[in-house]
Structure formats: C-alpha cells, structure tokens
Design a protein around this motif. Sequence first.
Motif, short mmCIF file in Angstrom:
data_model
loop_
_atom_site.label_atom_id
_atom_site.label_comp_id
_atom_site.label_asym_id
_atom_site.label_seq_id
_atom_site.Cartn_x
_atom_site.Cartn_y
_atom_site.Cartn_z
N UNK B 68 0.81 -1.14 0.02
CA UNK B 68 -0.13 0.14 0.00
C UNK B 68 0.93 1.31 -0.01
N UNK B 69 0.48 2.26 -0.42
CA UNK B 69 1.15 3.61 -0.20
C UNK B 69 0.80 4.64 0.87
N UNK B 70 1.39 5.62 0.73
CA UNK B 70 1.13 6.67 1.92
C UNK B 70 -0.07 7.39 1.53
N UNK B 71 -0.67 7.78 2.94
CA UNK B 71 -1.83 8.45 3.07
C UNK B 71 -1.53 10.09 2.86
N UNK B 72 -0.29 10.56 3.01
CA UNK B 72 -0.12 11.92 2.78
C UNK B 72 1.04 12.06 1.66
N UNK B 73 0.94 12.59 0.79
CA UNK B 73 2.16 12.91 -0.10
C UNK B 73 2.41 14.24 -0.26
N UNK B 110 -8.52 9.19 4.18
CA UNK B 110 -8.47 10.35 3.48
C UNK B 110 -7.05 10.69 3.03
N UNK B 111 -6.92 10.45 1.31
CA UNK B 111 -5.59 10.90 0.99
C UNK B 111 -5.44 12.16 0.52
N UNK B 112 -4.24 12.63 0.98
CA UNK B 112 -3.90 14.01 0.66
C UNK B 112 -2.60 14.28 -0.03
N UNK B 113 -2.78 14.62 -1.23
CA UNK B 113 -1.58 14.77 -2.06
C UNK B 113 -1.28 16.36 -2.26
N UNK B 114 0.07 16.82 -2.24
CA UNK B 114 0.42 17.99 -2.38
C UNK B 114 1.36 18.11 -3.69
N UNK B 117 1.50 24.25 -5.47
CA UNK B 117 0.54 25.00 -4.32
C UNK B 117 -0.59 24.19 -4.56
N UNK B 118 -0.87 23.17 -4.87
CA UNK B 118 -2.28 22.58 -5.14
C UNK B 118 -2.29 21.31 -3.93
N UNK B 119 -3.44 21.20 -3.39
CA UNK B 119 -3.91 20.12 -2.37
C UNK B 119 -4.91 19.36 -2.96
N UNK B 120 -4.56 17.95 -3.19
CA UNK B 120 -5.51 17.30 -3.85
C UNK B 120 -5.87 16.24 -2.68
N UNK B 121 -7.22 16.03 -2.46
CA UNK B 121 -7.85 15.29 -1.49
C UNK B 121 -8.73 14.12 -1.89
N UNK B 122 -8.34 12.96 -1.75
CA UNK B 122 -9.14 11.85 -2.09
C UNK B 122 -9.65 11.09 -1.33
N UNK B 123 -10.84 10.69 -1.50
CA UNK B 123 -11.68 9.81 -0.35
C UNK B 123 -12.69 8.94 -1.25
N UNK B 124 -13.10 7.71 -0.53
CA UNK B 124 -14.15 7.09 -1.18
C UNK B 124 -15.35 7.36 -0.29
#
Lengths: 715, 171
Positions: B68-73, B110-114, B117-124
């Motif tokens: 699996x991978x990280x929850x915060x990028x 909740x996966x947070x990718x930065x 200057x952009x934050x992408x928040x992913x979730x199911x």
Amino acid sequence: MYSTVVVLRQWPKLACLCRAASSIEGQMLPQSTLSSDGISPPPRIPRGPTDLLQALAATVGPDPTAAHYKYHDDPYLIPLSNYRKRAYALSAEAGRKAASWVRDNHSEWFTTREWDPPGKMKTPYFNADPQIDAFAPRPIYNDETKVTEEDLQYTMNNALLEDSIKIFQLLGGSEGVSDDLKLQFLQLLCFYNEREPDSMEWLEERWFSANTRERQSTTWKLGSLADTIFTSMQPKTSEAYCAIIQGMAKYYQAERAHMLAQEAIEQGIQLSTSVYNSLLACVGFLREGVVLRIEALKELLMKMNEQGLTPNEETLTSCLKSISAWGGGRPLQQFALQIIAEFKQLGIQPGLSAYYYLLCLFCKERGPRVDILSPILNDLENRQKLDAREPTDTNFFITAMSVCSDHLQDINMAERVHALLMKDDNYKLVGDAYKESIYYRHYVTVACRHAPFEKTTQLLDTIVPNIYVPEPSVMEEIIKTLEVGGAGDRLAQAWSQLIVFGHAKRTKLIERLVSAMCTCYPYQDEEIKTKMRSAAADILRFDENVEEQADKKDLRSPVKKLSANAISNIIELCSDTIDKADPIWDSVEAGIQKLQREEASGVPTNPQAIVDVAQKAAALGKQGIAAAAVTYLAECGFEESTSASVQVLSIMLNRPAEEVEALLQEQQPDPLTSSLHPSAAAVAEAYQVAKTGVRSRQADTSSSSSDSESSSDDE
Amino acid sequence: MNTSIIKLTQASLINFLSPQWSAALTSQIHTSAPLCRVVSGKYRITKKRDRPLTYEMANPPHYIAHRKSWNSWNTSSLKDGLRRSETVLEDEFIRRFMTGTWHGLVCSEVIIKRQFNHIRVAAIIRRAVSPTKMYFLLGYTEELLANWLQCPVTLELQTVDSFKDVVFKYI
C-alpha cells in the motif's frame, strides 16, 4: 467544453516559426549582442505569465466522450440529462457560495495567513507573501460601518454596486466625496444602471443564467442617483457628460440622451467616439418611419465628422444594430450594405456583432432566401483570430446556425459554421448554456433533415449526451431520421436514451418511437428484432410503473396515457415470436388487458394488427390472449371482429372456418358454449357480441388460463 | 544516534542550569524509544472475527510502499523540506474536516496529495445522499479548505454503494 483553451494546437511549430522570423529580422538589423564568432543567439521572445500554461492546454483537445470537467468523474456524479447538468453545476456553486458566506460573516475564523518558507516569518498571522485577496474575507458594509473613501474605491473597483451606493450615502452623499471619486462613481452607476451586476466569481450562475432576452425598452431610471449626482456636479466636465449620455443611451432613454448631447455640443464640450456610438445605437427611438430614421442616422454620422471624430468598429456595429431593429425590406438592406462598404473603405472590418445584425436584417423567417452567410463565412474563415469585443458577439454563431437550419436549410453551410466554431479557441464565443443548446438544436435538426444518414449518426454519437442532450422536439426529429434510415437497433437504443434524458414520460414522443419501431421492424435482422421486442415490452412496463406511482402519490394533474394505437403497436411488436415459452407473451397479455380496462386513450386505428395477434396466439396455443384480443375487438365494435372470431375459433377447434361459422350461426349459444373450453367460449361470445351488439349472457371474458390444453373435444 | 545527542544535551543542560529549571526541561523532550511499533497501525483480531477492515487497514505499516502507499504525499520530510509541522497539522485538519463535513459518508482513509501550491484530497464516499447534495458538499469543502489553507484545493472522490464494498477482510 465551453471554455477549453485551445489557443495554439501547433504551438511548437508556431514557436519555431516565430523564432525563425525574429532571427531573420535580427540578421537584417544587426544587434549589439552579435558576437564576433558569427554565432548570434536568437532574440528573447517576451512571454506572458500564462503562455506556458496555454501551450500545455493546447496539447489537449476537447474530449466529447467525457463529461465536462466541471463535473466529477464518477459514474454516480456524471449528469446525463439537461436538468441534471444544470442542477449539479449549480449545486456545486451553491456550496461555494455557502462557504464564502461563512468566510465573510465569520471572518474571525479566517485570520490565518500561510507563510512560506517559515524561516522568513516576520509576524505571525499576517505574513502571506504574496497576499492573495481571493482568499481573504470580504468586508461587509452596513449602516454602522465606519467607512472612508478607500472603501468606496475598493467597492467600485470590484463592481460591488449596492455596497458602493451604501458607502456613498454613509460618506454623506455628493458633498462628502471628492470630485474624482464622484466621477468614477457616476460612471459605475451609468454603466450598470444602478443594478447589481452578476458577479464574475460565480461562473456557473452566469453560464446557466435565465435566458433573459435583452429587451429594447426604456429601463433607465429617471431622477435616480446617477441623475442627482450629475446635476450636483459643478462644473460639468466632458467625462461626466460622456458617462451620463452613454448610460442613458445604453438603457434606451434615447430622447434625454440626445438632448444632453445637444446641450453638450452647444456648450462646446468635447464628446467621445463611444458616446456617438451609443447615440447611434438608439437613434431609431427619435423618429418614426424608415426614411426619417435613415436620415437621422446619417445626420448623426455627419455630426461626428464635424467634431473630428474617427469612427471605429463599434460605430459600425451600432449603426447596424439600429438598422436591424427597424424591420426588414429592400431599402434598409441596401443601406446596411452601403454602410459596410463605406467602413471597409476606412479600413474597418465588421466584427461578429456586425455580422450578427446583418444576418438578422437579411434572413427573415418568412422572407426570400438570401445567401448572405457564405460571404460572411468566407471572410471569417480567412481571419487569423476571432476576438470577443462586444457582448452581442456571442449571438453570431447561434444566429448563423439557425439561418442554416431554418432559412437556408443547407447542411454544408451548417458544417462550415460548426468548423469555424471548433477552430482554435472560438468555442468561447458560443455564449452560455441556453445559447449553446439552441445552437446544437439547430445543428442537429438541419443534420437530421438534410445530411446523409451516416453523417447524422456520426454527429449524434459525437455530441450526445456529453456536449448536448436533445430536447423533446429534437428527439422527435432524430426518431424520424432513424425511422427513415431504418436503423432498428438505434431505435431500440433511443428508448433507453429517452429514459436517461428524462423524456420517458412524454407520451407523444413514445408514441412516435413505437410507431417508428413498427415501421422499421419487418426488415431487421433477427438479433435486432429481439432487441426491439424487449424495448417495446420495456416501454409497456415503464408506463405501468409510472401509472402506479401516479396512483400512489395521488397527483392532481393526471398522467397522460399512452394511446391505444401505441399499445396495439407494442402488442404487435411483442407478439412476433414463435416461441411459446417466451416471457414476452406476458407483455402482450398485459397490453391487451390494458386496452380492455380502457387505460389507453382512444381506440387503435389498425385493428387488423390485433386480429393478427389473436390468430398468432391461437396458433401457438395461447388461447387466453387470443380470446382477450377478440373480445376487445368485439367490444369496441370493429367490423373485423366477426371474421376474426370465426378464424380464431377455427384455429382453436382445428376445424375449417365455414363449419365454425355455421355452428356459430345456429343461434344456440348455450349448448355450444357449455361444452367448450372457456377461452373458446369467450371467442364464441365475442362473435355474438360482434353480431348483435349485445352480450347474450354474462361471461368471464378475461379467462387467464392461457396455457391449458387446446379444447378440441367434440360436442 | 538522535537519542544519544538529545540525552547528551539534556545532561549538559541539567548540569548547566539551576535545578528548578531542569525538571521542566526534561519533561518536555520526549526521549523514549518507539516501543509501540509492535502494535501501532495494526488491528486486533476480535473473538467473533467480525471486524471489517479495508485494504489499507489490513496491511500493517511495514507494508507501506510494498503493498500500500502513503496517506499523505508531500515533500516536507525530504532534506531541506519546508513547513514540516504545518503540513502535518494541516493534513490532520483536512482529515477531520472531511470526515465531519461528509458525515458518515467517508468509507476510506482521506488521501492528501500536495503538488506545487495545489492540494488534492481523495476519498471514497458512500452513495447515501443524492448527487446534488454531494455536489453542494464538494463545492463547500473545496472553497472552505481553499480559504483556510490559502491554496487551491481539489476533491477527488469516488463513490461506492455501501461501506461493504470497501471491506477487504474481517478479522
């Protein structure tokens, strides 16, 4: 898709060209950077801050297979009907609005300012660099707010009209504000006619805004704040006059505008070109009659010349706007062409708005066919770039397409218009959601009527449903085309599309679809026939569900029923199977029962179809269905019912028709029917009803035991 | 090595400062080894074996980057990375805000990718509310988070019919 930036599809090529051109120039004019070893670096090409982004965006074209990017890419969240598209986009925006309301009303929770990097932090909480205004809470002004002129400047810069009026009053009206600000405020009021403009922030609201057609009626408020400010200004400068005259002319207070202009000229105050442009646009309100109006227009142009003002593109547009509003007819058209020729001599090319008004003038609904569109398109296609200059520019493409569809009825022209719209980033000129849908309505209609079948289906596959969802009238046109083209599988698909687009409750459309399916049915492949049958059965089922729901909810407005014709068509389609165990027979039975219960409006116009169904059912051993069909025919009093009942009975009893008829005519129903199978008895009963018009005895007409063995026992 | 340095400084500080300061200092620097690594991020098996786990929960931390991978990028933990503590705090804030705003709807981490200057928040998300309401929440969340974090925030959601769709196994 409406604002996809497709600036330069061939960006690298163009950049290369630019570089080559500039280096050639550099060689011709030696620059100081030229080094002695003969290597001359190309001069630097100045780039804007978004050039790189635009170049990147140009590599991605519009994708008609995906929903617009403002919708979330998830099957549950992709809208497929017009209603949903609108609802989803506006809901998202409503959420944004709610959030900014929270931000503005509770600005104490939004005091953090992010800083980056932390080592440079000077004072916490207000160290954002650069500070982004878009993320800062907006000030709220009410009667208690302490305001300064800076607040007024701020609200005026952001076009917050109501706030700026409030601040203006708080500052003490005309006395409390400096002359410069007062002039700016007057200009703002005149531009918007004291009505709060739609904010630029809410794109979707603008895109889906109610299709308020601009009406040419006087909306300027006399004696309003703008008027009082103007009268209070001493001395009245040229700018003040320009502002108030333009405002009045824009909102069709024509007489006052012209009076003020006259006054200004008499006082020797210089008026700008745009003032004259706005006066030209409303010159028709002063005079009655075409000749007088033309004279007035010419007079005004002469006056412009006297003042030493050079006309610009807007002048041309406003002249044509006036002319097109005066009706049609030969003299006006001639005059318009004269004006355009004159302006071309001055080196002024007509813009999209000018062409829009020209189309309005020449292509009247019931006028003679004038092909003015093709020279216009020739001109526009040769232009490097189409720029949006005036709000009416967005009317050009929709008008051009409607001319193609209604006036010229020419698919080649329509394709040229569409190609022009798709070129580069011209799609921004499509206007808003309303205009876009009208544009595609015209395009699809003209394609359905005049394009070859393959081209039409290709077009439909491209734009439906992601770019455009057909309205009921267009859907009818499409069904007609599919019927003519004989595409059975597409007709079957059209039913599922109707459901998805939310048109499934439109009875007229469904009836049209069913009859189209009936027409095409005989010459389809077996596989497609099966699809069409199941679609027909599904239509019937859906209709029943709708009725059930309507009953449950006890709706005040009754649901429109399917016509008996449509149901008989469905029955005809469904009964075309030689498999006795096919579940589709249930639909046939349901359809006949529906007819019998008189849940359909009217009676079928083609009773022979039901006769055929009855015979087929009898031959396959579905006596119940056959008896029900014959009974229905007899009850409705069709002429065919007598012969039909004889034929059906003869098939059931496996005897020749003459013998059966003789038996039936013996007028002894009781011994005959008592020994027969209930279904056969029902058919005999139907025969009597058809013959005499009355029922001989109470019989159970809806005998449902359809699968029982055929009763061929002797009497 | 880190701990030894800290201990050394602590010792020197205690020696250096007066006794009444030393108590405060020692209690503020956390020096204990991460003893909880055996249990942290792992779920205890229940008696009835009916605890639902998602794929992410089913894999213990040492499988990060393997299964699996990280929850915060983000790049804050790289060398010379910026805003370390702020990033952690903001991520926690985003997670709490998401689970609270999409109440009872978030079925996954909740996966947070930065990026820049952009934050992408992913979730199911569970399909328990209508799409219209979902769009409202989408706009609301994006706008409010953007205002707090002062940068564009994008939500990248996927929907499932029920929570059971994300269950990987029961333990």
